[in-house]
Design a protein around this motif. Structure first.
Motif, PDB file in Angstrom:
ATOM      1  N   GLU A  24      -3.581  -2.814  11.735  1.00 61.33           N
ATOM      2  CA  GLU A  24      -3.334  -3.764  10.644  1.00 61.33           C
ATOM      3  C   GLU A  24      -4.222  -3.457   9.443  1.00 61.33           C
ATOM      4  OE1 GLU A  24      -3.641  -8.576   9.732  1.00 61.33           O
ATOM      5  OE2 GLU A  24      -4.292  -7.791  11.663  1.00 61.33           O
ATOM      6  N   ARG A  25      -5.494  -3.234   9.696  1.00 63.86           N
ATOM      7  CA  ARG A  25      -6.431  -2.977   8.593  1.00 63.86           C
ATOM      8  C   ARG A  25      -6.140  -1.642   7.929  1.00 63.86           C
ATOM      9  NH1 ARG A  25      -8.406  -4.896   4.363  1.00 63.86           N
ATOM     10  NH2 ARG A  25     -10.546  -4.314   3.887  1.00 63.86           N
ATOM     11  N   ALA A  26      -5.805  -0.625   8.715  1.00 60.38           N
ATOM     12  CA  ALA A  26      -5.469   0.680   8.137  1.00 60.38           C
ATOM     13  C   ALA A  26      -4.256   0.555   7.219  1.00 60.38           C
ATOM     14  CB  ALA A  26      -5.213   1.702   9.240  1.00 60.38           C
ATOM     15  N   ALA A  27      -3.250  -0.191   7.654  1.00 64.68           N
ATOM     16  CA  ALA A  27      -2.060  -0.391   6.812  1.00 64.68           C
ATOM     17  C   ALA A  27      -2.441  -1.095   5.510  1.00 64.68           C
ATOM     18  CB  ALA A  27      -1.007  -1.198   7.566  1.00 64.68           C
ATOM     19  N   GLN A  28      -3.321  -2.086   5.606  1.00 60.83           N
ATOM     20  CA  GLN A  28      -3.756  -2.795   4.403  1.00 60.83           C
ATOM     21  C   GLN A  28      -4.531  -1.878   3.461  1.00 60.83           C
ATOM     22  OE1 GLN A  28      -6.039  -5.936   6.180  1.00 60.83           O
ATOM     23  NE2 GLN A  28      -4.291  -7.288   6.414  1.00 60.83           N
ATOM     24  N   VAL A  29      -5.437  -1.095   4.013  1.00 57.81           N
ATOM     25  CA  VAL A  29      -6.276  -0.220   3.192  1.00 57.81           C
ATOM     26  C   VAL A  29      -5.440   0.854   2.515  1.00 57.81           C
ATOM     27  CG1 VAL A  29      -8.087   1.552   3.292  1.00 57.81           C
ATOM     28  CG2 VAL A  29      -8.414  -0.656   4.432  1.00 57.81           C
ATOM     29  N   PHE A  30      -4.552   1.494   3.281  1.00 62.32           N
ATOM     30  CA  PHE A  30      -3.787   2.581   2.701  1.00 62.32           C
ATOM     31  C   PHE A  30      -2.673   2.081   1.786  1.00 62.32           C
ATOM     32  CE2 PHE A  30      -5.695   4.623   6.491  1.00 62.32           C
ATOM     33  CZ  PHE A  30      -6.568   5.443   5.771  1.00 62.32           C
ATOM     34  N   THR A  31      -2.190   0.866   2.005  1.00 62.70           N
ATOM     35  CA  THR A  31      -1.248   0.257   1.071  1.00 62.70           C
ATOM     36  C   THR A  31      -1.976  -0.119  -0.206  1.00 62.70           C
ATOM     37  OG1 THR A  31       0.078  -0.608   2.882  1.00 62.70           O
ATOM     38  CG2 THR A  31       0.373  -1.652   0.733  1.00 62.70           C
ATOM     39  N   ALA A  32      -3.214  -0.572  -0.087  1.00 66.96           N
ATOM     40  CA  ALA A  32      -4.009  -0.964  -1.244  1.00 66.96           C
ATOM     41  C   ALA A  32      -4.251   0.217  -2.164  1.00 66.96           C
ATOM     42  CB  ALA A  32      -5.337  -1.555  -0.794  1.00 66.96           C
ATOM     43  N   ASP A  33      -4.326   1.422  -1.591  1.00 69.00           N
ATOM     44  CA  ASP A  33      -4.531   2.602  -2.423  1.00 69.00           C
ATOM     45  C   ASP A  33      -3.412   2.744  -3.455  1.00 69.00           C
ATOM     46  OD1 ASP A  33      -6.884   3.334  -1.276  1.00 69.00           O
ATOM     47  OD2 ASP A  33      -6.034   4.912  -0.007  1.00 69.00           O
ATOM     48  N   ARG A  34      -2.217   2.310  -3.095  1.00 66.65           N
ATOM     49  CA  ARG A  34      -1.085   2.426  -4.010  1.00 66.65           C
ATOM     50  C   ARG A  34      -1.002   1.241  -4.957  1.00 66.65           C
ATOM     51  NH1 ARG A  34       3.268   2.608  -0.140  1.00 66.65           N
ATOM     52  NH2 ARG A  34       1.830   2.936   1.542  1.00 66.65           N
ATOM     53  N   THR A  35      -1.467   0.057  -4.525  1.00 63.68           N
ATOM     54  CA  THR A  35      -1.334  -1.137  -5.344  1.00 63.68           C
ATOM     55  C   THR A  35      -2.616  -1.493  -6.088  1.00 63.68           C
ATOM     56  OG1 THR A  35      -2.018  -2.617  -3.565  1.00 63.68           O
ATOM     57  CG2 THR A  35       0.355  -2.116  -3.747  1.00 63.68           C
ATOM     58  N   GLY A  36      -3.743  -0.978  -5.619  1.00 65.00           N
ATOM     59  CA  GLY A  36      -5.020  -1.320  -6.231  1.00 65.00           C
ATOM     60  C   GLY A  36      -5.599  -2.622  -5.716  1.00 65.00           C
ATOM     61  N   ILE A  37      -4.890  -3.291  -4.811  1.00 66.11           N
ATOM     62  CA  ILE A  37      -5.348  -4.562  -4.246  1.00 66.11           C
ATOM     63  C   ILE A  37      -5.751  -4.317  -2.799  1.00 66.11           C
ATOM     64  CG2 ILE A  37      -4.690  -6.914  -3.610  1.00 66.11           C
ATOM     65  CD1 ILE A  37      -2.549  -6.710  -5.850  1.00 66.11           C
ATOM     66  N   VAL A  38      -6.930  -4.785  -2.431  1.00 64.77           N
ATOM     67  CA  VAL A  38      -7.410  -4.602  -1.063  1.00 64.77           C
ATOM     68  C   VAL A  38      -7.356  -5.947  -0.349  1.00 64.77           C
ATOM     69  CG1 VAL A  38      -9.325  -3.894   0.398  1.00 64.77           C
ATOM     70  CG2 VAL A  38      -8.922  -2.746  -1.785  1.00 64.77           C
TER      71      VAL A  38
END
Length: 158
Positions: free
Chosen positions: A137-151
């Protein structure tokens, strides 16, 4: 044993170092402490000495792991949560291996409480499942945040 309990709390803090916000990790930290006590009791029953040097090396390795060059001198990298969850999961796998070894030896050594060891093994396997779900779950959030800029912050568990 799993990564030191202090790591469990590190993975729960937000960027400001706020108190734990993830109940499963707080519960796991308590269980890890109980598991350590169970291991120490088992070692004493089997006349296996505690090697203080190994404990010290483990603590030093934990602290050295926090000294990562991630470009953030005074704040945590979002990836730190993923790395700490991975380390805790690997520690849980090692703990489960130790319980499996004791389980295999229980028939030959009456000092080993088979029922207790099986319970500890089941708990270790449950801890591994929880840590893996949190890690994914956290990995998905972190790597998705790389594209959106939101962590996003880690809040839920299975």
């Amino acid at each position: 044993m799993p990564a030191p309990v202090s790591n469990s709390f590190a993975a729960q803090r937000g960027p400001s170092g706020a108190p734990p916000s993830v109940p499963p990790l707080a519960s796991l930290a308590l269980e890890v402490a109980e598991d350590r006590e169970s291991l120490l009791r088992t070692m004493a029953a089997l006349d296996i000495p505690v090697r203080r040097s190994r404990i010290t090396l483990g603590r030093l390795a934990e602290r050295a792991g926090r000294l990562k060059l991630n470009g953030r001198l005074f704040s945590r990298s979002p990836l730190s949560d993923v790395l700490e969850l991975e380390a805790m999961r690997l520690g849980g796998e090692g703990k489960a291996c130790a319980w499996r070894s004791l389980e295999a030896l229980a028939d030959a050594d009456p000092r080993i409480d088979l029922v207790r060891v099986q319970g500890l093994l089941r708990r270790a396997e449950r801890q591994i499942r929880i840590l893996e779900a949190l890690r994914v779950e956290r990995a998905a959030q972190v790597f998705t945040a790389d594209r959106t800029g939101i962590v996003p912050v880690l809040y839920s568990h299975p």
